[in-house]
Design an enzyme around this catalytic site. Sequence first.
Site, mmCIF file in Angstrom:
data_model
loop_
_atom_site.group_PDB
_atom_site.id
_atom_site.type_symbol
_atom_site.label_atom_id
_atom_site.label_comp_id
_atom_site.label_asym_id
_atom_site.label_seq_id
_atom_site.Cartn_x
_atom_site.Cartn_y
_atom_site.Cartn_z
ATOM 1 C CD1 TRP A 187 -2.678 1.749 0.543
ATOM 2 C CD2 TRP A 187 -1.292 2.478 2.150
ATOM 3 N NE1 TRP A 187 -3.022 3.044 0.847
ATOM 4 C CE2 TRP A 187 -2.198 3.514 1.821
ATOM 5 C CE3 TRP A 187 -0.320 2.710 3.131
ATOM 6 C CZ2 TRP A 187 -2.159 4.767 2.449
ATOM 7 C CZ3 TRP A 187 -0.280 3.953 3.759
ATOM 8 C CH2 TRP A 187 -1.198 4.964 3.418
ATOM 9 C CD GLU A 228 -4.391 -1.896 2.047
ATOM 10 O OE1 GLU A 228 -3.232 -2.253 2.384
ATOM 11 O OE2 GLU A 228 -5.234 -1.492 2.861
ATOM 12 C CE LYS A 230 -6.350 5.624 2.938
ATOM 13 N NZ LYS A 230 -5.389 5.530 4.036
ATOM 14 C CG ASP A 261 -8.481 -1.408 4.451
ATOM 15 O OD1 ASP A 261 -9.555 -1.052 4.967
ATOM 16 O OD2 ASP A 261 -7.388 -1.328 5.038
ATOM 17 C CG HIS A 264 -8.726 1.401 1.920
ATOM 18 N ND1 HIS A 264 -7.440 1.018 1.637
ATOM 19 C CD2 HIS A 264 -8.678 1.938 3.168
ATOM 20 C CE1 HIS A 264 -6.654 1.288 2.664
ATOM 21 N NE2 HIS A 264 -7.392 1.838 3.616
ATOM 22 C CG HIS A 288 -5.796 -4.902 4.938
ATOM 23 N ND1 HIS A 288 -4.915 -3.851 4.803
ATOM 24 C CD2 HIS A 288 -5.034 -6.029 4.957
ATOM 25 C CE1 HIS A 288 -3.689 -4.333 4.725
ATOM 26 N NE2 HIS A 288 -3.738 -5.643 4.802
ATOM 27 C CG ASP A 296 -9.592 4.090 5.919
ATOM 28 O OD1 ASP A 296 -9.926 3.066 6.525
ATOM 29 O OD2 ASP A 296 -8.487 4.234 5.359
ATOM 30 C CG ASP A 298 -7.754 2.057 9.760
ATOM 31 O OD1 ASP A 298 -7.931 0.980 9.200
ATOM 32 O OD2 ASP A 298 -7.241 3.042 9.182
ATOM 33 C CG ASP A 328 -5.162 -2.178 8.116
ATOM 34 O OD1 ASP A 328 -4.560 -1.725 9.117
ATOM 35 O OD2 ASP A 328 -5.148 -1.622 7.001
#
Length: 444
Positions: A187, A228, A230, A261, A264, A288, A296, A298, A328
């Site tokens: 990424w 990956e 985004k 992810d 993302h 992820h 995003d 997380d 993640d």
Amino acid sequence: MNFDLAEKAYAVAREQYALQGVDTEDALRKLKTIPLSLHCWQGDDVGGFESPGSAPGGGLAVTGNCPGKARSVEELRDDLETAFSLIPGPHRLNLHAIYGEFGPTPPDRDALEPNHFRGWVEWAKEKGLKLDFNSTCFGHPMANSGFTLSSPAKAVRRFWIDHVRCCRKVSAFIGRELKSPCLHNLWIPDGTKEAPFDRSLYRRHLRESLDEIFETEYSPTQTKDSLESKLFGIGSESYVVGSHEFYLGYAVARQKHVCLDLGHFHPTESVADKVSAILPFVPGLAFHLSRGLRWDSDHVVILNDEIQAVAEEIVRAEAWDRCHIALDYFDASLNRIGAWVVGARAALKGLLRALLLPAAKLAKAELEGDGLARLALREEAKALPYGAVWDRYCLTMGVPPGDEFISEIARYEAEVLRGRNEDAKTATNVFTSKAYDSGRLKEK
Ligand code: RNT
Ligand code: ZN
């Protein structure tokens, strides 16, 4: 836990599922073969061990200041061992390149070697773990322009190409040593805050950089590459070079894994729906698992509809060796080990529930065009006693069932984490301090 009660509850659950045509023992056998790759970076807020006090950069933000974050490889391993002891099933650990054992003078990122990760490999062998790996193209002066592999500056591209090449070499070494392919994920933070004039310029550079990186071929028994994408990042709101479409196209053309992810994509976009759409055209997928709250962000994974939907699609695909499930997220506001455990257990529960769906009945309803039965079966399946099956799984895997892990975490916090001295992590990052050879930034 009352073991008698757990046993009775499981016996009843097993019968109830059998009435739906579901064999709970079969589901548990299957679950036991699905590893989750735990992300090492939850243990220290994506700091890494190049130098004390490093912060992630690249638009990644970790909030919270719960005491006891890991300050060394040894502490991180202690924390991971505690987390793994509370998560049932086979385990993998997902390392980032900044987590090597570098000694007093860390090499720059374009000079990483397998030796820097030999300690992790030995530890993994001892603990029966497998490892995955990630290049770290952020949190470094060579990424300060906002570009790495897509940078218009040749010297910057050169540096990051060399970094990723090192990381693939390390991944192949790990995979060989542990006799399990090490997934190398890439990424990059590249993008712009405001709209660029020439969008294709950066993508052309990125394509060329990737082509050069992948010139070296490794056996898929040692390492596999995943890319990956985004949607946007902090500081790359208008344009992300490595968008989903870019990497999807690249991965199909060059037969690489696509990493999805959950944070993302557009908030109403279904990542689960992408599984059956992409899988026929690439060697495999990586996930992820994450939870974006409004953005995003997380957050720690919980068993929400999205996790459930992704788990169901992975189970439907039956492509276990082609689907790599990683976590993640990064939360420093909670006990960091607890955050690992809650997220991993939620993901496993999602997979278990997917394995426990009355698949034969659902498939029949679908083939017969009975939309109502299909809808109703799914809804009623939500009320089936999967909790008793989950507890059974935990007990047979030697891991605390139900909420018993909370007291284990509390004990570890009192005995170990509280004793860690935060002040020990105050030195400057050697790569962001003046000590960094600024000449490297100026080369064109
Ligand atoms: C960033 C990506 C990436 C990172 C880790 C640390 O938005 O999700 O996977 O979270 O590499
Ligand atoms: Zn990610």
